[in-house]
Write a protein that holds these residues in place. Structure first.
Motif, PDB file in Angstrom:
ATOM      1  N   GLY A 220       0.815  -1.212   0.000  1.00 41.71           N
ATOM      2  CA  GLY A 220       0.000   0.000   0.000  1.00 41.71           C
ATOM      3  C   GLY A 220       0.843   1.254   0.000  1.00 41.71           C
ATOM      4  N   ALA A 221       1.893   1.263   0.829  1.00 42.16           N
ATOM      5  CA  ALA A 221       2.770   2.436   0.883  1.00 42.16           C
ATOM      6  C   ALA A 221       3.473   2.627  -0.458  1.00 42.16           C
ATOM      7  CB  ALA A 221       3.792   2.263   2.006  1.00 42.16           C
TER       8      ALA A 221
ATOM      9  N   THR B 138       5.501   7.730   6.918  1.00 40.31           N
ATOM     10  CA  THR B 138       6.922   7.371   6.910  1.00 40.31           C
ATOM     11  C   THR B 138       7.232   6.270   5.893  1.00 40.31           C
ATOM     12  OG1 THR B 138       7.217   8.070   9.207  1.00 40.31           O
ATOM     13  CG2 THR B 138       8.865   6.571   8.303  1.00 40.31           C
ATOM     14  N   PRO B 139       6.484   5.151   5.854  1.00 41.00           N
ATOM     15  CA  PRO B 139       6.773   4.155   4.811  1.00 41.00           C
ATOM     16  C   PRO B 139       6.543   4.696   3.407  1.00 41.00           C
ATOM     17  CG  PRO B 139       4.964   3.413   6.249  1.00 41.00           C
ATOM     18  CD  PRO B 139       5.437   4.709   6.783  1.00 41.00           C
TER      19      PRO B 139
ATOM     20  N   SER C 253      16.284  12.348   3.524  1.00 41.10           N
ATOM     21  CA  SER C 253      15.652  13.641   3.251  1.00 41.10           C
ATOM     22  C   SER C 253      14.132  13.517   3.263  1.00 41.10           C
ATOM     23  CB  SER C 253      16.129  14.174   1.893  1.00 41.10           C
ATOM     24  OG  SER C 253      17.520  14.434   1.919  1.00 41.10           O
ATOM     25  N   PHE C 254      13.600  12.468   2.630  1.00 41.27           N
ATOM     26  CA  PHE C 254      12.152  12.302   2.597  1.00 41.27           C
ATOM     27  C   PHE C 254      11.604  11.908   3.963  1.00 41.27           C
ATOM     28  CE2 PHE C 254      12.725  12.723  -1.853  1.00 41.27           C
ATOM     29  CZ  PHE C 254      11.477  12.984  -2.421  1.00 41.27           C
ATOM     30  N   VAL C 255      12.371  11.122   4.711  1.00 40.12           N
ATOM     31  CA  VAL C 255      11.950  10.760   6.068  1.00 40.12           C
ATOM     32  C   VAL C 255      11.887  12.004   6.948  1.00 40.12           C
ATOM     33  CG1 VAL C 255      12.660   9.547   8.165  1.00 40.12           C
ATOM     34  CG2 VAL C 255      12.739   8.377   5.957  1.00 40.12           C
ATOM     35  N   LEU C 256      12.879  12.871   6.836  1.00 32.79           N
ATOM     36  CA  LEU C 256      12.893  14.099   7.639  1.00 32.79           C
ATOM     37  C   LEU C 256      11.770  15.047   7.237  1.00 32.79           C
ATOM     38  CD1 LEU C 256      16.710  14.880   7.983  1.00 32.79           C
ATOM     39  CD2 LEU C 256      15.153  13.963   9.715  1.00 32.79           C
TER      40      LEU C 256
END
Length: 612
Positions: free
Chosen positions: A490-491, A535-536, A551-554
């Motif tokens: 799904g993510a 997050t996922p 970068s995307f997680v932050l």
């Protein structure tokens, strides 16, 4: 556009139900989260969530760290060092609104960078309200900036917010490690400076002053018009009864009237706990609207006295035995989720709820069946010693009135005694050991708990009581939903939709879109749920566009930690909602420019520091 696989659709359905429950508050969020956990397991043929996966949130290092940080935050609170900070702020402000606002925003944000920001706000709300009163300014002018500053400060370090810890744990597999304690600090400083400058310039002009600085508690809640005095006649069934029995009888009756106290020969007695017997000629002070009081007087053979003979001053008992106070329900209060009747503050704590407020909605009639929520503000008539118990148990935070910490008998404590030095040194050691990698964050935090409890700085009972268990169960319950979204594809499907924008947008713009989607979710359903769900997605989006995963997680971390647009987006927003008298739209009015500004600043900062 291809549809996601069936297992992912099932997970999306559960996510939609969870988000709807969070937004509607039909059931408490932690109960909804545990329900999602159970549903994930029941539907395991599609979700793939076995028992171990369903319970992974309870064993996750982030959850354990959050528990430990609540305990350490309570240890800091009990030292009283924050009260000394309040004295220093007042001395620094010296009557200047700008300096007072700057000091409040500065100290709050820096404190929230190390100590969890929710307990920080719980301590600062009464302090700021008192400082505003002394400066003859509306507390509304300072409380919303206080909440925003706590959120901004929470982005300085990994320990500043529970959201940070959750994002770090969810992204650990993709990153191959946890996010470092100070790894986010360079962008966090940029976010903080930008936010502080905004709050001290544009923001201060947008914050409305909803609560008059001269308004009394009675005026704020409109209780004066709801007070009446009734004289007990010879034939009244109350004659000869104990006063607390009279109060209990009336509480169980259908009529919406509350007996507050008895007056006799210039002496007043609270109705919640007294051995006094009601006699003919005694006067009862009651709360209720005109119709309810008329019915009550007729039914129990009482003579109504002129309403103008009643004053809220009559509710303040001499020698500090009882006072009117305004309190707010913080995260973790035992009363959250109960109705006013179920909470039974009068029976258990000698405290009568005269009125309550949720945002700008004030109620004094028909409140017995009102279900209490985090951020609700109550007007209580309560004995000081009972109020002290409620405050000590972290069930309420006093925002206006005479709190136990303001008692004139209280002797000033030294700023740095043995316990304060030990607690502050322990917190600094936890941060330092985790930052340099000597110990994992969770082990360092637990070691800190061992130190403060083994040295009797905080008792085990207080330590357990300090934890907002509803937050813990919320995070632990919703955590497997993020895992299921990742494992069912799904993510990845959502990430594909975001990644598709890279055909017309540069990667930095895709990063900004990720930030905005997370921020929108956080404002609608809360920071924890948005962080767990996004997050996922951020991890898979970075992989799809060939970008830097960190970068995307932050981007998710910063967006979820700064939900400015609604009172429900972040716990600190709810805590100032009632005391500030704000309307729902005030948050968007002040927060929207800041949210858009930080979208640009955070995205650019991440790009410069970490690359994309």
């Amino acid at each position: 556009m291809a549809l996601p696989p069936t297992p992912a659709l099932v997970v999306f359905g559960l996510a939609a139900v969870a988000l709807a429950l969070f937004a509607s508050e039909a059931v408490p969020p932690d109960v909804a989260a545990i329900g999602v956990l159970v549903a994930l397991y029941v539907l395991r043929p599609w979700t793939g969530v076995d028992a171990d996966t369903a319970l992974v949130g309870f064993a996750n290092p982030a959850t354990v760290t959050i528990v430990a940080m609540y305990v350490l935050s309570e240890a800091v609170r009990q030292t009283g060092v924050i009260e000394h900070v309040g004295d220093a702020i007042e001395a620094f402000a010296h009557g200047s609104d700008s300096r007072l606002l700057g000091a409040v925003v500065g100290t709050t944000s820096l404190s929230a960078g190390v100590v969890n920001n929710v307990p920080v706000v719980a301590v600062f709300v009464p302090m700021v309200t008192d400082l505003a009163s002394r400066a003859r300014r509306s507390p509304s002018a300072f409380l919303l900036p206080l909440s925003y500053a706590a959120m901004l400060g929470g982005t300085l370090t990994l320990l500043g917010s529970s959201t940070n810890l959750v994002v770090s744990a969810l992204a650990a597999d993709a990153l191959g490690r946890q996010i470092g304690v100070f790894e986010m600090t360079p962008v966090g400083v940029l976010v903080l400076v930008t936010g502080v400058v905004y709050l001290l310039t544009v923001g201060r002009r947008l914050v409305p002053e909803r609560v008059s600085p001269s308004a009394t508690l009675a005026e704020t809640y409109g209780v004066s018009a709801r007070l009446a005095r009734l004289e007990v006649r010879e034939g009244s069934p109350f004659a000869g009864q104990r006063l607390d029995d009279v109060r209990a009888t009336v509480s169980d009756a259908a009529v919406d009237v509350a007996v507050l106290q008895l007056s006799r020969d210039g002496e007043r007695y609270l109705a919640t706990r007294t051995d006094e017997t009601v006699g003919p000629g005694d006067t009862l002070t009651v709360r209720g609207n005109l119709q309810a009081v008329n019915e009550f007087a007729t039914e129990y053979d009482l003579r109504q006295l002129p309403r103008q003979t009643v004053s809220t001053r009559d509710l303040h008992l001499r020698e500090g035995r009882g006072n009117l106070v305004e309190v707010v329900l913080p995260e973790g209060s035992r009363f959250v989720g109960d109705t006013v009747r179920e909470a039974n503050l009068a029976g258990y704590h000698n405290a009568v709820v005269l009125a309550l407020k949720r945002g700008d909605d004030v109620r004094s009639d028909g409140i017995a069946d009102h279900r209490l929520a985090v951020g609700d503000t109550l007007l209580l008539q309560v004995r000081e010693r009972n109020l002290a118990e409620l405050v000590e148990n972290l069930d309420v935070v006093v925002t206006r009135g005479v709190g136990p910490s303001q008692s004139p008998e209280t002797e000033p404590e030294p700023v740095f005694d043995r316990e304060t030095t030990l607690v502050l040194g322990t917190v600094a050691s936890v941060v330092g050991l985790a930052a340099v990698g000597v110990l994992p964050v969770v082990i360092a935090a637990l070691a800190g708990v061992v130190v403060v409890t083994a040295t009797d700085v905080i008792s085990p009972t207080d330590a357990y009581g300090a934890v907002s268990w509803n937050v813990v169960f919320l995070l632990a319950g919703i955590y497997p939903l993020g895992v299921a979204a990742r494992d069912t594809g799904g993510a990845a499907w959502v990430a594909e939709q975001l990644a598709a924008t890279s055909s017309v947008l540069p990667i930095i713009a895709v990063l900004a879109v990720t930030y905005l989607v997370t921020a929108a979710l956080a404002n609608l359903v809360g920071n924890a749920a948005s962080a767990i769900l996004m997050t996922p997605v951020a991890v898979d989006t970075a992989a799809s566009v060939g970008a830097e995963t960190l970068s995307f997680v932050l981007a998710v971390l910063f967006a979820a930690s700064t939900a400015f647009l609604t009172p429900t987006g972040y716990a600190t927003n709810l805590m100032v909602y009632g005391p500030g008298g704000y309307e729902f739209g005030d948050y968007a009015r002040v927060g929207l420019p800041l949210q858009l500004l930080l979208t640009v600043v955070t995205t650019a900062g991440i790009w410069v520091v970490y690359g994309v």
